[in-house]
Design a protein around this motif. Structure first.
Motif, mmCIF file in Angstrom:
data_model
loop_
_atom_site.group_PDB
_atom_site.id
_atom_site.type_symbol
_atom_site.label_atom_id
_atom_site.label_comp_id
_atom_site.label_asym_id
_atom_site.label_seq_id
_atom_site.Cartn_x
_atom_site.Cartn_y
_atom_site.Cartn_z
ATOM 1 N N VAL A 183 43.334 52.621 65.590
ATOM 2 C CA VAL A 183 43.372 52.369 67.037
ATOM 3 C C VAL A 183 44.701 52.642 67.654
ATOM 4 C CG1 VAL A 183 43.344 50.230 68.416
ATOM 5 C CG2 VAL A 183 41.767 50.313 66.460
ATOM 6 N N ARG A 184 44.496 53.130 68.892
ATOM 7 C CA ARG A 184 45.843 53.556 69.578
ATOM 8 C C ARG A 184 46.365 52.167 70.297
ATOM 9 N NH1 ARG A 184 46.840 58.682 70.727
ATOM 10 N NH2 ARG A 184 47.187 58.428 73.009
ATOM 11 N N GLY A 191 29.679 49.676 66.159
ATOM 12 C CA GLY A 191 29.723 51.111 65.603
ATOM 13 C C GLY A 191 30.507 51.806 66.551
ATOM 14 N N LEU A 192 31.493 51.590 67.223
ATOM 15 C CA LEU A 192 32.417 52.285 67.990
ATOM 16 C C LEU A 192 33.484 52.717 66.872
ATOM 17 C CD1 LEU A 192 33.392 53.048 70.845
ATOM 18 C CD2 LEU A 192 34.896 51.262 70.679
ATOM 19 N N ASP A 193 33.948 54.225 66.972
ATOM 20 C CA ASP A 193 34.716 54.492 66.246
ATOM 21 C C ASP A 193 36.161 53.861 66.622
ATOM 22 O OD1 ASP A 193 36.772 56.292 65.325
ATOM 23 O OD2 ASP A 193 35.619 58.062 65.246
ATOM 24 N N PRO A 194 37.063 53.626 65.703
ATOM 25 C CA PRO A 194 38.269 52.919 66.206
ATOM 26 C C PRO A 194 39.289 53.739 66.813
ATOM 27 C CG PRO A 194 38.031 52.824 63.683
ATOM 28 C CD PRO A 194 36.792 53.277 64.289
ATOM 29 N N ARG A 195 39.295 55.110 66.453
ATOM 30 C CA ARG A 195 40.018 56.086 67.304
ATOM 31 C C ARG A 195 39.583 56.387 68.679
ATOM 32 N NH1 ARG A 195 38.670 60.921 62.747
ATOM 33 N NH2 ARG A 195 36.795 60.068 63.266
ATOM 34 N N SER A 245 50.747 47.113 63.887
ATOM 35 C CA SER A 245 50.912 47.953 62.631
ATOM 36 C C SER A 245 49.181 48.005 61.959
ATOM 37 C CB SER A 245 51.997 47.546 61.510
ATOM 38 O OG SER A 245 53.294 47.617 62.018
ATOM 39 N N GLU A 246 48.712 46.937 61.739
ATOM 40 C CA GLU A 246 47.358 47.141 61.185
ATOM 41 C C GLU A 246 46.266 47.641 61.959
ATOM 42 O OE1 GLU A 246 47.977 42.680 58.727
ATOM 43 O OE2 GLU A 246 46.659 42.847 60.848
ATOM 44 N N LEU A 247 46.563 47.549 63.436
ATOM 45 C CA LEU A 247 45.494 48.294 64.187
ATOM 46 C C LEU A 247 45.725 49.646 64.130
ATOM 47 C CD1 LEU A 247 45.716 45.604 67.229
ATOM 48 C CD2 LEU A 247 43.609 46.026 65.731
ATOM 49 N N ARG A 248 46.982 50.195 64.176
ATOM 50 C CA ARG A 248 47.305 51.790 64.229
ATOM 51 C C ARG A 248 46.785 52.306 62.921
ATOM 52 N NH1 ARG A 248 51.810 53.881 64.678
ATOM 53 N NH2 ARG A 248 50.965 55.346 66.521
ATOM 54 N N ALA A 249 46.831 51.383 61.838
ATOM 55 C CA ALA A 249 46.446 51.982 60.572
ATOM 56 C C ALA A 249 45.101 52.360 60.380
ATOM 57 C CB ALA A 249 47.223 50.980 59.512
ATOM 58 N N ALA A 250 44.446 51.655 61.256
ATOM 59 C CA ALA A 250 42.828 51.454 61.285
ATOM 60 C C ALA A 250 42.372 52.654 62.302
ATOM 61 C CB ALA A 250 42.343 50.332 61.481
ATOM 62 N N LEU A 257 39.300 53.376 70.590
ATOM 63 C CA LEU A 257 39.621 52.184 71.018
ATOM 64 C C LEU A 257 41.142 52.155 71.394
ATOM 65 C CD1 LEU A 257 39.139 49.427 71.919
ATOM 66 C CD2 LEU A 257 39.630 48.610 69.583
ATOM 67 N N GLU A 258 41.592 51.960 72.604
ATOM 68 C CA GLU A 258 42.991 51.790 72.789
ATOM 69 C C GLU A 258 43.178 50.512 73.082
ATOM 70 O OE1 GLU A 258 45.258 53.557 76.548
ATOM 71 O OE2 GLU A 258 45.008 55.036 74.833
ATOM 72 N N LEU A 259 44.159 49.691 72.873
ATOM 73 C CA LEU A 259 44.493 48.335 73.076
ATOM 74 C C LEU A 259 45.974 48.314 73.820
ATOM 75 C CD1 LEU A 259 43.640 46.515 69.780
ATOM 76 C CD2 LEU A 259 42.361 46.504 72.083
ATOM 77 N N GLU A 260 45.839 47.596 75.118
ATOM 78 C CA GLU A 260 46.952 47.459 75.691
ATOM 79 C C GLU A 260 47.698 46.138 75.617
ATOM 80 O OE1 GLU A 260 46.144 48.134 79.977
ATOM 81 O OE2 GLU A 260 44.863 49.885 79.452
ATOM 82 N N ILE A 261 48.825 45.981 75.438
ATOM 83 C CA ILE A 261 49.851 44.724 75.497
ATOM 84 C C ILE A 261 50.846 44.837 76.334
ATOM 85 C CG2 ILE A 261 49.015 44.616 73.155
ATOM 86 C CD1 ILE A 261 51.682 45.301 72.188
ATOM 87 N N THR A 262 51.321 43.622 76.950
ATOM 88 C CA THR A 262 52.628 43.426 77.842
ATOM 89 C C THR A 262 53.633 43.422 77.017
ATOM 90 O OG1 THR A 262 52.129 41.338 78.216
ATOM 91 C CG2 THR A 262 50.871 42.908 79.686
ATOM 92 N N GLU A 263 54.859 43.674 77.505
ATOM 93 C CA GLU A 263 55.930 43.267 77.107
ATOM 94 C C GLU A 263 56.288 41.962 76.831
ATOM 95 O OE1 GLU A 263 59.634 45.561 78.728
ATOM 96 O OE2 GLU A 263 57.985 46.240 80.324
#
Length: 451
Positions: free
Chosen positions: A338-339, A304-308, A331-336, A310-316
């Motif tokens: 998610v930052r 029940g967490l609003d995807p807005r 792209s799929e995550l940002r479209a939903a 949620l922020e996902l961290e990825i490394t280079e």
């Protein structure tokens, strides 16, 4: 790119006329490997001169197969077989032992340095792009070698030793080369024990999440928390996430670990003020799995967490493992809603290229620069340049690893917007995090009215 011709057209497999031939590539199969090694050992029974067997596993082959389809996967396997045959040293036998794993018997390689030299040559040959018609794919391979009779006097023991060496290579990252030794065997035994303990901890829900605050440097207000994995085993004691998270990736159960952690973190975030975000780290393995975005969005939907929020961290480094799949996931995550933030910025390769190619929302400056900002003018100028660049790209900037007031003051003066580190708060469990927030908010659920 190496020009090559597949051993046969894809879709027209070689008839399996012999039980020891792989029908796809025309190479020998696992049965052929066994017989070749047994025959070679018999030849040298009276004068037991060493020889070497090796295993090569294509790194990241499954996501390629999933993304482009099995026909493309078969094409790559045939091209790998062609390259290995074309560069095989004198007297070598090349074998496709199973799926994306190849083997080779090297009668004229007698010791570790020779095996490492062959492994390096094969690694370079397989690193060139593979041609799939309208696209080129880059792959790497991990290698494990075992020298007869030191690593085993019978086939099964020798193969097991080579497999142990291969597994150690894959643990160390892509494109690694390992030659079996007793020390490596002990290291792998400890890793297996740790793996079993971690699997049990995941099932028992004993892996925990701690949260470190992220603040707005303009006013020191908390704006979110980064979720960090923590595990304390009854027998092993505290195990660093730098040890057990890569282990879960290597052994193929990072999805199970990530699900437990994200569920706990998202559930905890529901009790925070709604303007606070949850930052969660994605692993390299997750960024090579096309199902990652669907899986993550399903978890937060169930919680029940609003995807807005949620922020996902990825490394280079994680992005570079397979840029095409990673870009699709982002792209799929940002479209939903998610930052997505680029973590450890400045320590990997092609940083500016990644900012151009990916749609990130935020950049996190690695603590290696932050920790030297007060004493090293070069680090100060690097941070200043990153902040200026990100302003132009409309990206938020977070400084990691802020340890004291002087570092915080410098970063504020340079215009860095956000920060985190021990100066603002150490990672703490969900209960302690709620106490931390209770000191800053009056209207948290369950808090008494302090007016």
């Amino acid at each position: 790119m190496i020009a090559e011709t597949p051993l046969h057209p894809i879709g027209h497999e070689i008839p399996a006329l012999r039980a020891d031939i792989d029908p796809l590539t025309g190479l020998g199969n696992a049965r052929c490997l066994r017989q070749t090694v047994i025959d070679l050992a018999k030849e040298r029974a009276s004068d037991p001169a060493p020889f070497t067997i090796g295993l090569a596993n294509i790194d990241g082959f499954k996501p390629i197969n999933d993304l482009f389809g099995p026909a493309a996967g078969d094409e790559i396997l045939c091209q790998v077989a062609y390259r290995l045959q074309a560069c095989a040293p004198e007297g070598a036998t090349i074998i496709r032992s199973e799926n994306d794993e190849f083997a080779f018997v090297l009668p004229l390689v007698f010791e570790r340095k020779g095996a490492e030299k062959i492994g390096q040559m094969l690694k370079e040959v397989l690193s060139a792009p593979f041609d799939l018609g309208d696209r080129h794919v880059r792959l790497s391979a991990s290698f494990g070698f075992a020298v007869y009779p030191f690593a085993g006097e019978v086939f099964d023991d020798l193969l097991k030793s080579a497999d142990t060496a291969l597994y150690r290579s894959k643990r160390r990252g892509r494109g690694q080369i390992t030659v079996y030794s007793q020390e490596i065997a002990q290291e792998m035994k400890r890793a297996t024990q740790l793996e079993q303990a971690l699997r049990n901890a995941i099932i028992a829900n004993e892996v925990d999440v701690h949260f470190q605050p992220i603040v707005d440097l303009r006013n020191d207000a908390v704006v979110g928390f980064e979720a960090l994995a923590r595990w304390c085993d009854a027998d092993l004691g505290y195990v660093s996430p730098a040890v057990f998270v890569p282990l879960a990736e290597e052994r193929g159960f990072i999805d199970s670990l990530a699900e437990v952690l994200l569920r706990k973190a998202a559930h905890a975030a529901l009790s925070w003020p709604k303007e606070l975000f949850l930052s969660f780290n994605l692993s390299s393995a997750q960024l090579m799995d096309p199902a990652t975005s669907r899986r993550l969005l399903s978890i937060i939907s169930q919680i029940g967490l609003d995807p807005r929020r949620l922020e996902l961290e990825i490394t280079e480094t994680a992005v570079m493992a397979d840029a095409d799949i990673a870009q699709k996931i982002v792209s799929e995550l940002r479209a939903a809603g998610v930052r997505v933030s680029l973590d450890d910025f400045g320590t990997g390769q092609s940083s500016l290229g990644r900012l151009r190619d990916f749609s990130f929302d935020k950049v996190k400056i690695d603590r290696a620069f932050v920790s030297r900002i007060s004493a090293d003018r070069a680090s100060e100028h690097i941070i200043k340049a990153i902040v200026s660049m990100c302003e132009g790209l409309e990206l938020e900037v977070v400084a990691e690893g802020i340890e004291d007031f002087s570092e915080a003051l410098k970063l504020k003066a340079l215009g860095c917007g956000l920060g985190q580190g021990y100066f603002y708060g150490k990672p703490a469990d969900a209960v302690a995090t709620m106490r931390y927030l209770a000191d800053r908010y009056r209207d948290l659920p369950g808090q008494p009215d302090r007016a």
